[in-house]
Write an enzyme that holds these catalytic residues in place. Structure first.
Site: not given
Ligand code: NAP
Length: 353
Positions: A172, A175-176
């Site tokens: 992801c 997300c990261d």
């Protein structure tokens, strides 16, 4: 069991399908109860946190009704302050996935949807009322169920991928990707579909170069997305190439990758890289059903009637990506969510429930 202890309708899942189903069902006075999923590290790693895959994306450019524009003031007025605070300020571009999902959730709440932030671990659809067992708390019984649990990201299954998960390997980018370890570094994205291009494009905000590694000689992504990748000077596409190994050590995490040609056996190369992002498709979240509903060979739920959301068990309906291995768009998921609520409403009415 007294019928007052039985829910009319339980919806499992909290992506576009789940919230659309909830909004329609609530307006039909079915008092839906939504299990939106648990907020846990296990679900974070599996990509099954509440609000579904859309909450893991950046701008959503193709959801009807949300053109490019400044939605910030509208978001401030439409969402409770405590949920709004958890989100990044609106960037003045198209609506983002998390913003769209919060708005859908709020719309369902506004019509009386009740929400439990937990996973359903197992179900018993062999008799009515249906039984659903959450992780926390007692079993819940329902006359009717809509399964809208979506799909989650696939992994390659390499031992080195497993070793460096959370230390440079991710499924992801949104997300990261902003983590300091990825700033001004070479990053690798694996895959050739819309997700891979979207992740690669997003990562160009942080990376010096994004290497898009695809096993074939052409991208699967839609034309507009593929063109975007080809035109971006920060994206280097490696066609006919597979990720063979993630390189690194315990102190630094990921330091590079070993790539192999998919067309010329024995040919390969290594690249320095601080991060590896997998974008190689999804698997439907149907494991918890334990074979009680008919699945396709790829484990998607089967709709048993033409253009209806009925599953193989009467009174259980399916909506969104969990039953769709073909379109898999937010807007088509929302559409089938609406259909499932209408199907549920009519089925319940026919039962006199
Ligand atoms: P996808 O379209 O199924 O693409 C998966 C990609 O991963 C394919 O290129 C596939 O290669 C590759 N792949 C699969 N298994 C692999 C393996 N073991 N090793 C190496 N490569 C592998 O999945 P997606 O990109 O997640 O998209 C899913 C759906 O969501 C699509 O319908 C897409 O249009 C939609 N979506 C839309 C947007 C948007 O419109 N903004 C954004 C994201 C996703 P092959 O090409 O060789 O099969």
């Amino acid at each position: 069991m007294s019928s007052s202890n039985v829910e009319k309708l339980v919806i499992i899942g909290s992506g576009p399908a789940g919230w659309s189903a909830a909004t329609y069902a609530a307006r039909a006075q079915l008092q839906p109860l939504v299990y939106e999923g648990a907020i846990s590290e296990k679900n974070r790693m599996a990509g099954t946190l509440p609000l579904g895959q859309l909450a893991l994306t950046s701008e959503v450019e193709n959801y009807a009704g949300f053109p490019h524009g400044n939605l910030g003031a509208f978001l401030d007025s439409a969402l409770p302050a405590e949920r709004r605070q958890m989100m990044a300020p609106h960037a003045g571009e198209g609506v983002t996935g998390p913003e769209l999902m919060e708005l859908m959730r709020q719309q369902a709440v506004n019509f009386g949807t009740r929400i439990v932030t937990d996973d359903i671990l197992k179900v018993d659809f062999s008799k009515r009322p249906f039984m659903l067992q959450p992780v926390d708390g007692p079993a819940v019984f329902a006359h009717c169920v809509i399964v809208a649990t979506g799909a989650s990201a696939n992994w390659l299954g390499l031992p080195s991928e497993e070793r460096f998960k959370n230390r440079g390997v991710s499924a992801c980018a949104v997300c990261d990707g902003a983590l300091p370890r990825f700033r001004n570094q070479h990053l690798v994205v694996v895959g050739g579909g819309d997700s891979a291009v979207e992740e690669a494009t997003y990562l160009t905000k942080f990376a010096s170069t994004v290497h898009l590694v695809h096993r074939r000689d052409a991208l699967r992504a839609s034309k507009i997305m593929a063109q975007r990748a080809h035109d971006d000077p920060k994206i280097k596409i490696h066609f006919n190439t597979a990720l063979a190994e993630v390189l690194g050590d315990d102190a630094k995490g990921v330091t590079g990758v070993r790539l192999e040609s998919t067309t010329e056996p024995g040919k390969g190369t290594t690249l320095d890289a601080a991060g590896v992002f997998l974008a190689i498709g999804h698997t439907p979240n149907t494991g918890f059903l334990d074979g009680q509903l008919e699945l396709t060979p790829k484990k998607y739920l089967v709709w048993k009637k033409h253009f209806r959301t009925d599953t193989s068990v009467e009174g259980v309906f399916a909506a969104g990506d969990v039953a769709d291995d073909y379109y898999r768009q937010a807007i088509s998921a929302a559409g089938t969510g609406c259909m499932s609520a209408l199907d549920a409403e009519r089925w319940l009415a026919a039962q006199g429930a």
